[in-house]
Design a protein around this motif. Sequence first.
Motif, short mmCIF file in Angstrom:
data_model
loop_
_atom_site.label_atom_id
_atom_site.label_comp_id
_atom_site.label_asym_id
_atom_site.label_seq_id
_atom_site.Cartn_x
_atom_site.Cartn_y
_atom_site.Cartn_z
N PRO A 161 16.45 3.01 17.66
CA PRO A 161 15.40 3.18 18.87
C PRO A 161 15.46 4.45 19.72
N GLY A 162 14.52 5.27 19.89
CA GLY A 162 14.61 6.37 20.55
C GLY A 162 14.50 7.52 19.98
N GLN A 163 14.79 7.51 18.81
CA GLN A 163 15.39 8.71 17.82
C GLN A 163 13.92 9.49 17.41
N TRP A 164 12.75 8.85 17.44
CA TRP A 164 11.57 9.41 16.91
C TRP A 164 11.00 10.35 17.99
N GLU A 165 11.19 9.93 19.31
CA GLU A 165 10.79 10.62 20.45
C GLU A 165 11.93 11.92 20.56
N TYR A 166 13.18 11.66 20.15
CA TYR A 166 14.35 12.78 20.56
C TYR A 166 14.29 13.92 19.40
N ALA A 167 14.14 13.43 18.17
CA ALA A 167 14.46 14.30 17.08
C ALA A 167 12.88 15.04 16.56
N ARG A 168 13.11 16.36 15.68
CA ARG A 168 11.84 17.10 15.35
C ARG A 168 11.03 16.06 14.46
N ARG A 169 9.81 16.00 14.60
CA ARG A 169 8.68 15.40 13.85
C ARG A 169 8.60 16.04 12.47
N PRO A 170 8.28 15.24 11.52
CA PRO A 170 8.02 15.78 10.05
C PRO A 170 7.00 16.86 10.04
N SER A 171 7.54 17.84 9.28
CA SER A 171 6.39 18.90 9.17
C SER A 171 5.50 18.68 7.78
N ALA A 172 4.45 19.27 7.75
CA ALA A 172 3.42 19.27 6.68
C ALA A 172 4.27 19.19 5.20
N LYS A 173 5.14 19.99 4.88
CA LYS A 173 5.79 20.04 3.99
C LYS A 173 6.43 18.87 3.64
N GLU A 174 7.10 18.38 4.68
CA GLU A 174 8.05 17.27 4.73
C GLU A 174 7.20 16.08 4.36
N LEU A 175 5.91 15.91 5.00
CA LEU A 175 5.21 14.97 4.86
C LEU A 175 4.81 14.73 3.36
N ARG A 216 0.79 -1.49 -0.10
CA ARG A 216 -0.03 -0.08 0.13
C ARG A 216 0.93 1.07 -0.08
N LEU A 217 0.48 2.28 -1.03
CA LEU A 217 1.19 3.44 -0.79
C LEU A 217 0.70 4.32 0.40
N LEU A 218 1.49 4.73 1.17
CA LEU A 218 1.09 5.71 2.26
C LEU A 218 1.74 7.18 1.93
N THR A 219 0.60 8.00 1.47
CA THR A 219 1.02 9.65 1.48
C THR A 219 0.23 10.42 2.36
N HIS A 220 0.37 11.82 2.41
CA HIS A 220 -0.21 12.71 3.13
C HIS A 220 -1.60 12.66 2.65
N ARG A 221 -2.06 12.40 1.34
CA ARG A 221 -3.10 12.64 1.04
C ARG A 221 -4.04 11.45 1.02
N THR A 222 -3.44 10.28 0.89
CA THR A 222 -4.28 8.87 1.14
C THR A 222 -4.58 8.53 2.59
N ASP A 223 -3.20 8.56 3.26
CA ASP A 223 -3.40 8.09 4.70
C ASP A 223 -2.40 8.61 5.37
N ARG A 224 -2.56 9.90 5.83
CA ARG A 224 -1.57 10.73 6.70
C ARG A 224 -1.27 10.32 8.07
N ARG A 225 -2.46 9.65 8.82
CA ARG A 225 -2.08 8.59 9.98
C ARG A 225 -1.24 7.56 9.57
N GLY A 226 -1.26 6.63 8.78
CA GLY A 226 -0.66 5.67 8.33
C GLY A 226 0.63 6.00 7.93
N LEU A 227 0.74 7.18 7.37
CA LEU A 227 2.17 7.59 6.84
C LEU A 227 3.00 7.96 7.87
N LEU A 228 2.37 8.40 8.98
CA LEU A 228 3.20 8.99 10.23
C LEU A 228 3.65 7.66 11.04
N THR A 229 2.62 6.58 10.94
CA THR A 229 2.87 5.41 11.57
C THR A 229 4.12 4.62 11.09
N GLY A 230 4.12 4.64 9.64
CA GLY A 230 5.02 3.93 8.94
C GLY A 230 6.62 4.65 9.13
#
Length: 235
Positions: A148-162, A124-138
């Motif tokens: 491990p641990g980097q997702w909580e440490y670093a800045r999360r993706p912006s809307a433009k990056e997604l 399945r292709l996960l994009t910000h248009r088709t499944d934003r929540r799934g894209l973030l989960t992926g």
Amino acid sequence: MAHEELNRQVRQDLRVTDRTSHRRLREQGSTSREDLDAVLRAGFVCHLGVIVDNAPMVVPTVYGVDFVSRTLYLHGSVASRSLVRAPESTVCVTVTHIDGLVLARSVFEHGVNYRSAMVYGVPRLLTHRTDRRGLLTGLRVLTEHCAPGQWEYARRPSAKELAATTVLALPLDEASVKLRSGPPDDGDGPDAQLGLWAGVLPLRTVWDDPEPDPALTAGVRVPPHVSGRGHRTAP
């Protein structure tokens, strides 16, 4: 009790299909989900095989696994664009770990100790248009699988990056696993009398000390989840 144990084993076994059937070196094949999971846990780089413009393309990319939902996530990269043009395309994802060279007494008996898995399916292709929540989960699974641990440490993706990101989600429903370990196979044959050395030359992957970015502001320390991996052997 025996019936319950049989059901447990059936649930753990991988479904054998025409693509995953072990036809060569069957003794090295495995249908255990535990073996599949161990191979996938031990790495984070795979090769994604797709058909692009009627020709095969094999793309190295990063992956992560959600073992609860039994989903393999891949960074889409070039392959995702081809899959957008050809939806419902079957792909093949390969993960391989080399554990050593098997040096026998004859060249014919040389080999490799390895762990490998091939996963087939339609992602399945996960994009910000088709499944934003799934894209973030992926993206979270990919990040945490690699570091491990980097997702909580670093800045999360912006809307433009997604908007510029595609992730592929591939179910772990059809897979083939092979493993080899141990010494050469010619120790009990005629070549054993040649007086030649034979054995295994092991190969290990080890995390070295973190190398800081030269642009770091003074006083920024290496986070524990990064420093703790230094000089540790990869699985």
